[in-house]
Design an enzyme around this catalytic site. Structure first.
Site, PDB file in Angstrom:
ATOM      1  N   ASN A  51       0.839  -1.197   0.000  1.00 41.48           N
ATOM      2  CA  ASN A  51       0.000   0.000   0.000  1.00 41.48           C
ATOM      3  C   ASN A  51       0.875   1.250   0.000  1.00 41.48           C
ATOM      4  OD1 ASN A  51       0.639  -0.692   2.702  1.00 41.48           O
ATOM      5  ND2 ASN A  51      -1.123   0.424   3.505  1.00 41.48           N
ATOM      6  N   GLU A  64      -3.002  -4.643  -3.088  1.00 40.38           N
ATOM      7  CA  GLU A  64      -3.487  -5.569  -4.111  1.00 40.38           C
ATOM      8  C   GLU A  64      -3.466  -4.925  -5.491  1.00 40.38           C
ATOM      9  OE1 GLU A  64      -4.849  -4.818  -1.213  1.00 40.38           O
ATOM     10  OE2 GLU A  64      -6.184  -6.387  -0.465  1.00 40.38           O
ATOM     11  N   CYS A  95     -10.342  -4.788  -0.055  1.00 39.64           N
ATOM     12  CA  CYS A  95     -11.431  -3.800  -0.125  1.00 39.64           C
ATOM     13  C   CYS A  95     -12.232  -4.007  -1.411  1.00 39.64           C
ATOM     14  CB  CYS A  95     -10.872  -2.381  -0.036  1.00 39.64           C
ATOM     15  SG  CYS A  95     -10.248  -1.726  -1.599  1.00 39.64           S
ATOM     16  N   CYS A  98     -10.460  -3.217  -4.738  1.00 37.92           N
ATOM     17  CA  CYS A  98      -9.476  -4.242  -5.123  1.00 37.92           C
ATOM     18  C   CYS A  98     -10.159  -5.516  -5.612  1.00 37.92           C
ATOM     19  CB  CYS A  98      -8.543  -4.541  -3.957  1.00 37.92           C
ATOM     20  SG  CYS A  98      -7.427  -3.166  -3.619  1.00 37.92           S
TER      21      CYS A  98
HETATM   22  N1  THU Z   1      -5.333  -1.544   2.483  1.00 36.09           N
HETATM   23  C1  THU Z   1      -4.716  -2.346   1.569  1.00 36.09           C
HETATM   24  O1  THU Z   1      -3.634  -2.024   1.065  1.00 36.09           O
HETATM   25  N2  THU Z   1      -5.338  -3.509   1.228  1.00 36.09           N
HETATM   26  C2  THU Z   1      -6.459  -3.984   1.825  1.00 36.09           C
HETATM   27  O2  THU Z   1      -6.891  -5.082   1.515  1.00 36.09           O
HETATM   28  C3  THU Z   1      -7.159  -3.193   2.846  1.00 36.09           C
HETATM   29  C4  THU Z   1      -6.618  -1.819   3.067  1.00 36.09           C
HETATM   30  C5  THU Z   1      -4.629  -0.333   2.935  1.00 36.09           C
HETATM   31  C6  THU Z   1      -5.167   0.980   2.454  1.00 36.09           C
HETATM   32  C7  THU Z   1      -4.657   1.924   3.526  1.00 36.09           C
HETATM   33  O3  THU Z   1      -3.330   2.300   3.205  1.00 36.09           O
HETATM   34  C8  THU Z   1      -4.609   1.074   4.778  1.00 36.09           C
HETATM   35  O4  THU Z   1      -4.665  -0.275   4.345  1.00 36.09           O
HETATM   36  C9  THU Z   1      -5.743   1.348   5.760  1.00 36.09           C
HETATM   37  O5  THU Z   1      -6.984   1.292   5.114  1.00 36.09           O
END
Ligand code: THU
Length: 146
Positions: A51, A64, A95, A98
């Site tokens: 992320n 993702e 989410c 994704c």
């Molecule tokens: N996030 C992801 O990278 N993938 C997920 O499956 C859920 C959420 C990240 C986005 C943000 O940087 C942090 O987690 C909190 O939401």
């Protein structure tokens, strides 16, 4: 191999390991939720992402989607397995955005494994369970394009 992964099929455990290797590179200074993902493509190659947050919060991109972008840039076109890892207590489900991006490149029976690096807990879902009735290219194939 990280704890808890013995129960997984080797190909999924390998994806989790690949994601764990890049988890320290996650850029998440705002939420402090560190996430990494790995996708396997149709050639068996593994692509990773983390992320990437932004001071303008809404510009954050999830791990993702960054893994899928890396796959596309490398010439991959199909996702045949997905791993998500985080430092949260419970395995994170991808989410909604994704799920939709994964559905562009995956079949509904593609396995998505999520792993907590903190507790060793695991969840495994099929993409079709996470996003039933996905909107995909098949729904717009009869539109004329000029
Ligand atoms: N996030 C992801 O990278 N993938 C997920 O499956 C859920 C959420 C990240 C986005 C943000 O940087 C942090 O987690 C909190 O939401």
């Amino acid at each position: 191999m990280a704890r808890g992964l013995e129960k997984l099929p080797g190909e999924l455990a390998e994806l989790v390991d690949a994601a764990l290797r890049v988890l320290p590179n996650s850029y998440a200074p705002y939420s402090n939720v560190h996430v990494a993902a790995a996708v396997r493509d149709e050639k068996g190659r593994i692509h990773v992402g983390v992320n990437v947050e932004n001071a303008s919060y809404g510009l954050t991109v999830c791990a993702e989607r960054n893994a899928v972008a890396a796959m596309i840039a490398a010439g991959g076109r199909r996702v045949v397995g997905v791993a998500v890892v985080s430092d949260m207590r419970e395995p994170l489900p991808p989410c909604g955005a994704c799920r939709q991006v994964l559905a562009e490149f995956s079949d509904p029976d593609t396995l998505v494994v999520s792993y907590s690096a903190r507790t060793g807990r695991l969840c495994v879902w099929k993409l079709g369970e996470l996003l039933p009735y996905a909107f995909t290219a098949s729904h717009i194939e009869d539109v004329g394009h000029g």
